[in-house]
Design a protein around this motif. Structure first.
Motif, PDB file in Angstrom:
ATOM      1  N   UNK A  19      14.753  75.250  61.789  1.00 36.81           N
ATOM      2  CA  UNK A  19      14.521  75.716  60.424  1.00 36.81           C
ATOM      3  C   UNK A  19      15.835  75.755  59.655  1.00 36.81           C
ATOM      4  N   UNK A  20      16.890  76.298  60.275  1.00 37.57           N
ATOM      5  CA  UNK A  20      18.199  76.331  59.633  1.00 37.57           C
ATOM      6  C   UNK A  20      18.706  74.925  59.359  1.00 37.57           C
ATOM      7  N   UNK A  21      18.503  74.020  60.321  1.00 36.59           N
ATOM      8  CA  UNK A  21      18.932  72.635  60.115  1.00 36.59           C
ATOM      9  C   UNK A  21      18.194  71.967  58.970  1.00 36.59           C
ATOM     10  N   UNK A  22      16.909  72.282  58.834  1.00 38.65           N
ATOM     11  CA  UNK A  22      16.129  71.715  57.724  1.00 38.65           C
ATOM     12  C   UNK A  22      16.656  72.200  56.380  1.00 38.65           C
ATOM     13  N   UNK A  23      16.966  73.481  56.301  1.00 34.47           N
ATOM     14  CA  UNK A  23      17.505  74.038  55.048  1.00 34.47           C
ATOM     15  C   UNK A  23      18.841  73.384  54.703  1.00 34.47           C
ATOM     16  N   UNK A  24      19.696  73.201  55.700  1.00 37.65           N
ATOM     17  CA  UNK A  24      20.992  72.560  55.461  1.00 37.65           C
ATOM     18  C   UNK A  24      20.792  71.128  54.969  1.00 37.65           C
ATOM     19  N   UNK A 115      27.581  77.770  52.310  1.00 39.79           N
ATOM     20  CA  UNK A 115      28.444  78.866  52.739  1.00 39.79           C
ATOM     21  C   UNK A 115      27.631  80.031  53.275  1.00 39.79           C
ATOM     22  N   UNK A 116      26.448  80.264  52.692  1.00 39.40           N
ATOM     23  CA  UNK A 116      25.630  81.383  53.148  1.00 39.40           C
ATOM     24  C   UNK A 116      24.728  80.999  54.308  1.00 39.40           C
ATOM     25  N   UNK A 117      24.461  79.712  54.464  1.00 34.34           N
ATOM     26  CA  UNK A 117      23.554  79.276  55.530  1.00 34.34           C
ATOM     27  C   UNK A 117      24.266  79.116  56.856  1.00 34.34           C
ATOM     28  N   UNK A 118      25.496  78.607  56.829  1.00 32.79           N
ATOM     29  CA  UNK A 118      26.257  78.365  58.054  1.00 32.79           C
ATOM     30  C   UNK A 118      27.140  79.585  58.321  1.00 32.79           C
TER      31      UNK A 118
END
Length: 273
Positions: A19-24, A115-118
């Protein structure tokens, strides 16, 4: 499933690596779209498709924020990064007008969502912010050094090289250029040719301003980064403990529910006998 269980399920979904990878990936696509929109020739040929992709990425951002708001509740607003994410996404829904040009420019802030996701990027930015008080003291030291050196160089070399050291303002500008290392030899050479000992003055200034002050900046930054890393590790431990507590509570609740069902079943069997 009750609301609490649904929130836990959504929170687990948000924390999954895919999910995090998709957002990035969507953030990167959105950044590319904003770059393509600056090209008139590209927009003339592919404008409709580019706008469609841009709106699709915005829909993904809205869905992601909605999931996070549902999962975290009021805890969402306690994080400055969450507020920033909400702001950069909400800009797209502000009505246009005279300020529409400014709002279009602000859309590029969505790229900063990386910056906020990673987590590692968040740590670096937080460390940089934490260095501001220490950096202020070092910057004041650098200003004092520049001012004293500018006054000295104006008195010593003003008549020799009025272009670079004719007055306090030009001396400050020239010495700042020397500090940055941008073609500083050409700034110093006319004065050094007339006064061979001037090399000692400028070399001493470069050593003090560039190396000593730069090392102080690095030391403050490294110390802040170490502190931020410790805080992040502590935060990760707290999050793990929080999830463990929630999981333990859910397991205990399931066990109690199972006990009630077993008791009800035993009561029914006894009633039949």
């Amino acid at each position: 499933m009750d609301v609490r269980g649904a929130r836990q399920a959504v929170e687990q979904l948000i924390d999954r690596p895919w999910f995090q990878g998709t957002v990035i990936a969507v953030i990167l696509v959105n950044a590319a779209v904003l770059g393509f929109e600056t090209s008139e020739s590209w927009m003339a040929e592919h404008g409709d498709a580019t706008h469609a992709i841009g709106w699709a990425t915005l829909v993904v951002f809205v869905v992601e924020l909605a999931l996070r708001l549902f999962a975290e509740g009021w805890r969402f607003w306690r994080s400055g990064w969450n507020v920033f994410d909400f702001f950069v996404v909400a800009i797209a829904f502000v009505p246009g007008g005279q300020a529409s040009g400014v709002l279009r420019v602000l859309r590029i802030l969505r790229v900063l969502r990386l910056l906020s996701t990673i987590r590692s990027m968040r740590s670096v930015v937080a460390a940089l912010i934490a260095t501001i008080p220490g950096m202020g003291s070092i910057a004041a030291l650098l200003v004092i050094l520049l001012y004293v050196s500018a006054v000295m160089s104006t008195e010593l070399f003003g008549a020799t090289d009025p272009e670079h050291f004719g007055n306090l303002g030009s001396s400050l500008l020239s010495l700042f250029q020397v500090t940055t290392g941008d073609d500083w030899a050409n700034v110093v050479r006319p004065t050094a040719d007339a006064h061979p000992w001037a090399w000692g003055f400028f070399v001493g200034f470069v050593v003090i301003s560039t190396y000593v002050v730069l090392n102080l900046f690095i030391a403050v930054a490294v110390e802040a980064l170490d502190r931020q890393t410790e805080e992040d590790n502590s935060e990760m431990v707290d999050e793990v403990e929080h999830h463990m507590d929630e999981s333990t509570t859910a397991i205990l609740a399931a066990i109690e529910d199972l006990k009630r069902q077993v008791s009800a079943l035993e009561a029914r069997l006894e009633a039949r006998d």
